[in-house]
Scaffold this active site. Structure first.
Site, PDB file in Angstrom:
ATOM      1  N   GLY A  33       0.026  -7.740  -3.477  1.00  0.00           N
ATOM      2  CA  GLY A  33       0.699  -6.601  -4.109  1.00  0.00           C
ATOM      3  C   GLY A  33       2.189  -6.855  -4.281  1.00  0.00           C
ATOM      4  O   GLY A  33       2.767  -6.589  -5.337  1.00  0.00           O
ATOM      5  N   PRO A  62      -7.948 -24.422   3.711  1.00  0.00           N
ATOM      6  CA  PRO A  62      -8.445 -23.115   3.266  1.00  0.00           C
ATOM      7  C   PRO A  62      -8.116 -22.837   1.794  1.00  0.00           C
ATOM      8  O   PRO A  62      -8.936 -22.278   1.060  1.00  0.00           O
ATOM      9  CB  PRO A  62      -7.706 -22.121   4.178  1.00  0.00           C
ATOM     10  CG  PRO A  62      -7.301 -22.917   5.374  1.00  0.00           C
ATOM     11  CD  PRO A  62      -7.087 -24.316   4.898  1.00  0.00           C
ATOM     12  N   THR A  63      -6.936 -23.278   1.350  1.00  0.00           N
ATOM     13  CA  THR A  63      -6.554 -23.091  -0.050  1.00  0.00           C
ATOM     14  C   THR A  63      -7.470 -23.903  -0.966  1.00  0.00           C
ATOM     15  O   THR A  63      -7.946 -23.416  -1.994  1.00  0.00           O
ATOM     16  CB  THR A  63      -5.080 -23.507  -0.256  1.00  0.00           C
ATOM     17  OG1 THR A  63      -4.283 -22.643   0.534  1.00  0.00           O
ATOM     18  CG2 THR A  63      -4.662 -23.419  -1.704  1.00  0.00           C
ATOM     19  N   GLY A 110      -0.019  14.717   7.199  1.00  0.00           N
ATOM     20  CA  GLY A 110      -1.228  14.394   7.940  1.00  0.00           C
ATOM     21  C   GLY A 110      -2.261  15.497   7.798  1.00  0.00           C
ATOM     22  O   GLY A 110      -2.010  16.536   7.186  1.00  0.00           O
ATOM     23  N   CYS A 160       5.508  17.613   4.271  1.00  0.00           N
ATOM     24  CA  CYS A 160       4.178  18.216   4.083  1.00  0.00           C
ATOM     25  C   CYS A 160       3.688  18.832   5.388  1.00  0.00           C
ATOM     26  O   CYS A 160       4.175  19.878   5.787  1.00  0.00           O
ATOM     27  CB  CYS A 160       3.212  17.203   3.491  1.00  0.00           C
ATOM     28  SG  CYS A 160       1.864  18.002   2.600  1.00  0.00           S
ATOM     29  N   GLU A 206      -5.453  25.775   8.760  1.00  0.00           N
ATOM     30  CA  GLU A 206      -6.138  24.473   8.854  1.00  0.00           C
ATOM     31  C   GLU A 206      -6.673  24.252  10.273  1.00  0.00           C
ATOM     32  O   GLU A 206      -7.691  23.613  10.467  1.00  0.00           O
ATOM     33  CB  GLU A 206      -5.161  23.345   8.473  1.00  0.00           C
ATOM     34  CG  GLU A 206      -5.807  21.968   8.472  1.00  0.00           C
ATOM     35  CD  GLU A 206      -4.887  20.852   7.967  1.00  0.00           C
ATOM     36  OE1 GLU A 206      -3.721  21.127   7.630  1.00  0.00           O
ATOM     37  OE2 GLU A 206      -5.354  19.707   7.923  1.00  0.00           O
ATOM     38  N   ARG A 245      -3.531  21.138   0.757  1.00  0.00           N
ATOM     39  CA  ARG A 245      -4.331  22.337   0.464  1.00  0.00           C
ATOM     40  C   ARG A 245      -3.670  23.601   0.997  1.00  0.00           C
ATOM     41  O   ARG A 245      -3.999  24.697   0.597  1.00  0.00           O
ATOM     42  CB  ARG A 245      -5.709  22.236   1.139  1.00  0.00           C
ATOM     43  CG  ARG A 245      -6.559  21.110   0.628  1.00  0.00           C
ATOM     44  CD  ARG A 245      -7.967  21.180   1.207  1.00  0.00           C
ATOM     45  NE  ARG A 245      -8.611  19.871   1.087  1.00  0.00           N
ATOM     46  CZ  ARG A 245      -9.142  19.412  -0.032  1.00  0.00           C
ATOM     47  NH1 ARG A 245      -9.140  20.149  -1.114  1.00  0.00           N
ATOM     48  NH2 ARG A 245      -9.695  18.220  -0.066  1.00  0.00           N
ATOM     49  N   HIS A 292       5.865  15.109  -1.137  1.00  0.00           N
ATOM     50  CA  HIS A 292       6.064  13.793  -0.507  1.00  0.00           C
ATOM     51  C   HIS A 292       7.182  13.032  -1.216  1.00  0.00           C
ATOM     52  O   HIS A 292       6.910  12.235  -2.119  1.00  0.00           O
ATOM     53  CB  HIS A 292       4.760  12.991  -0.566  1.00  0.00           C
ATOM     54  CG  HIS A 292       3.714  13.523   0.345  1.00  0.00           C
ATOM     55  ND1 HIS A 292       3.596  13.129   1.659  1.00  0.00           N
ATOM     56  CD2 HIS A 292       2.755  14.452   0.143  1.00  0.00           C
ATOM     57  CE1 HIS A 292       2.597  13.779   2.225  1.00  0.00           C
ATOM     58  NE2 HIS A 292       2.063  14.590   1.335  1.00  0.00           N
ATOM     59  N   GLU A 339       8.827  10.563  -0.257  1.00  0.00           N
ATOM     60  CA  GLU A 339       8.773   9.105  -0.047  1.00  0.00           C
ATOM     61  C   GLU A 339       8.115   8.381  -1.223  1.00  0.00           C
ATOM     62  O   GLU A 339       8.364   7.202  -1.457  1.00  0.00           O
ATOM     63  CB  GLU A 339       8.046   8.779   1.269  1.00  0.00           C
ATOM     64  CG  GLU A 339       6.539   9.003   1.308  1.00  0.00           C
ATOM     65  CD  GLU A 339       6.124  10.441   1.662  1.00  0.00           C
ATOM     66  OE1 GLU A 339       6.958  11.361   1.485  1.00  0.00           O
ATOM     67  OE2 GLU A 339       4.970  10.637   2.095  1.00  0.00           O
TER      68      GLU A 339
HETATM   69  N1  GLN Z   1      -3.062  19.061   5.960  1.00  0.00           N
HETATM   70  C1  GLN Z   1      -2.020  19.725   5.247  1.00  0.00           C
HETATM   71  C2  GLN Z   1      -2.502  20.358   3.958  1.00  0.00           C
HETATM   72  O1  GLN Z   1      -3.533  20.024   3.459  1.00  0.00           O
HETATM   73  C3  GLN Z   1      -0.871  18.766   4.956  1.00  0.00           C
HETATM   74  C4  GLN Z   1      -1.215  17.678   4.009  1.00  0.00           C
HETATM   75  C5  GLN Z   1      -0.222  16.555   4.009  1.00  0.00           C
HETATM   76  O2  GLN Z   1       0.572  16.432   4.933  1.00  0.00           O
HETATM   77  N2  GLN Z   1      -0.279  15.715   2.990  1.00  0.00           N
HETATM   78  O3  GLN Z   1      -1.833  21.210   3.426  1.00  0.00           O
END
Ligand code: GLN
Length: 545
Positions: free
Chosen positions: A21, A194-195, A357, A384, A408, A465, A510, A512
């Site tokens: 990549g 290996p190459t 997460g 998030c 959640e 979500r 996000h 990042e």
């Molecule tokens: N689990 C959370 C949601 O679905 C946060 C998602 C995340 O951090 N990308 O809203």
């Protein structure tokens, strides 16, 4: 007649994770900086339609594009190097190919025919391989084939590549193979076998790779290059040494010194336009020799598998370069923090980031860490799930909503300060059904968010979500939380911050994913600047004592 698009195919040999990549992105950058319009696409051999439903331990981060595609993390490298927007069309999986062919079969499109890997699957792969090239927007399309040559899974991709060379003509196609040349330390020798085997396997598929990019710890010596060339049926100059270096952003410079871009131009009959690496070289120099240092804790649950936070670590490299500082990341396991080890785990850090997460595991640890950052005024950045945890912490400990939670983690909570978005309520399929991709955000003036962006309207990428529950917005605001970014209709909280802190900000998107090697994301840049400021304050306090 329109100029014909050039296709460069990159395969990998010997082992995975050798940097195909990065090689693709680096070559793309070198061609772009010579004035060509370049895009890169990835073909991944797994059956999942996209990596969205995969565990980060399996696949690393899911990279989301503006158009809401959940893609391979290599697309992140392509965007970070090329600064060209990727789309769904830049990422194909075996799952998508089969899905398409089977849907057509059910519709009756192949009526009468037996549907087979060749030609039906390979035709669909070829259609996707040439799709971006047909758009009249690019001079060069680089295609990275996932997996390692010899895998059963990637065979149809390789076969499609072979067929395309015949259809498009040799002048317009080029095969590059990224391979690994290990060193046997005890013997002090680099091993080419290996190459040789990997190239033989490709030859068996009817493909002669013309450029071999050899990954190794040290630079290949002349005799080793000659040996690889001899056994792999290429000229020694087509053996490119991609040896280990200090930062992945140096790879384009190394490949250029190895004349990779020149070989490619000559072979494809492209004009030898002047290479403009200004800006990039300086950025690499700053990464290699930073004037300052800062340490930031990243508190998540996938910390043993760093690929899960790839874009975040890279965003810190970019933000560090712009602040002329090295950002050292202290990976903190969120679950371990539940036992009350906060102070030890976060001792002396200059900032805390809680990333995105899913699921309840580690949540209390994240909330504890955020409470520590808030109470001790340690710069904090929540992304998030990180924002959602910060809101829960604030609701519980400042607004006195003791049972505040996210729906959640507690489906029927009466105190769901974070709740399912209305349009998520009836979602049945888990794949591709989140709020995904770029959405606009209205940044409120006179906030830290506005200071960072310096514009009112921005777009950022989402993958979630749940959201801040509007029913609790007033109470949270009364407690002092400022909603500094909102969806244009004011209905969704996109950014929240605490104005009386050094820097305490969370965002629902996000950021990042939009940080670029030579253009750090404003929020990361400002967060790192705040962490540096905090460190300086601590240092001068120490000196004063
Ligand atoms: N689990 C959370 C949601 O679905 C946060 C998602 C995340 O951090 N990308 O809203």
């Amino acid at each position: 007649m329109a100029k014909k698009v050039k296709y460069i195919f990159i395969t990998g040999g010997v082992v995975s994770s050798i940097g195909k990549g990065i090689t693709a992105a680096s070559l793309g950058l070198l061609l772009k900086r010579r004035g060509f319009r370049v895009t890169i696409q990835k073909f991944a051999p797994y059956i999942n339609v996209d990596p969205g439903t995969m565990n980060p331990f399996q696949h690393g981060e899911v990279y989301v594009t503006d158009d809401g595609a959940e893609t391979d993390l290599d697309l992140g490298h392509y965007e970070r190097y090329l600064d060209v927007g990727m789309t769904q069309a830049n990422n194909t999986t075996t799952g998508q190919v089969y899905h398409e062919v089977i849907t057509r079969e059910r519709r009756g499109d192949y009526l009468g025919a037996t549907v087979q890997v060749i030609p039906h699957i390979t035709d669909e792969i070829k259609r996707r391989m040439t799709k971006l090239g047909m758009m009249n927007e690019y001079d060069v399309v680089v295609t990275e084939i996932g997996g390692t040559v010899g895998d059963i899974e990637s065979l149809p991709f390789i076969e499609a590549m072979r067929q395309l060379t015949l259809e498009l003509g040799r002048k317009h196609t080029l095969f590059m193979h990224v391979t690994y040349v290990p060193e046997i330390k005890a013997a002090g020798e680099l091993k080419t076998k290996p190459t040789q085997h990997s190239v033989k396997t490709l030859l068996g598929y009817g493909i002669q790779p013309e450029i071999l990019v050899c990954r190794s710890e040290m630079k290949l010596s002349r005799p080793i290059r000659n040996k690889i060339a001899l056994f792999c049926n290429v000229e020694p100059k087509q053996v490119v040494s991609a040896y280990d270096c200090a930062t992945i952003y140096e790879v384009p410079l190394i490949l250029n010194r190895e004349r990779l871009d020149q070989i490619v131009l000559k072979r494809l009959g492209l004009a030898d336009k002047k290479l403009q690496l200004a800006g990039w070289e300086e950025m690499v120099a700053r990464i290699k020799n930073p004037a300052k240092q800062v340490e930031i804790a990243v508190c998540g649950k996938y910390i043993d598998y760093r690929d899960a936070y790839k874009s975040i670590s890279e965003a810190f490299v970019h933000a560090g370069a712009e602040n002329d500082a090295e950002v050292k990341i202290r990976w903190v396991d969120a679950e371990a923090l539940e036992e009350g080890e906060i102070e030890k785990a976060l001792k002396n850090v200059d900032g805390l980031l809680v990333p995105g997460g899913f699921g309840e595991r580690g949540i209390q640890g994240k909330i504890n860490a955020i409470q520590y950052a808030r109470e001790n005024d340690v710069p904090f950045f929540g992304i998030c799930l990180g924002l959602q945890c910060a809101v829960i912490e604030f609701a519980r400990n400042v607004c006195d909503i003791k049972r505040a939670n996210s729906a959640e983690f507690k489906k029927t909570s009466r105190y769901a300060v974070i709740d399912l978005m209305p349009d998520q309520k009836n979602v049945k399929n888990l794949g591709g059904s989140m709020r995904l991709g770029a959405y606009p955000c209205d940044v409120q003036p006179e906030t830290k968010a506005y200071e960072a962006y310096d514009v009112r309207y921005i777009t950022e990428r989402h993958r979630h979500r749940f959201e801040v529950n509007n029913k609790f917005r007033r109470r949270l605001a009364e407690g002092g939380l400022v909603f500094s970014g909102l969806s244009p209709d004011g209905e969704l909280v996109e950014i929240a911050e605490l104005p009386d802190k050094r820097w305490f900000l969370g965002c629902q998107f996000h950021p990042e994913l939009k940080s670029r090697a030579d253009r750090a994301h404003p929020l990361f840049r400002e967060f790192v600047a705040a962490a540096l400021g905090y460190r300086q304050e601590k240092d001068s306090e120490k000196k004063g004592k």
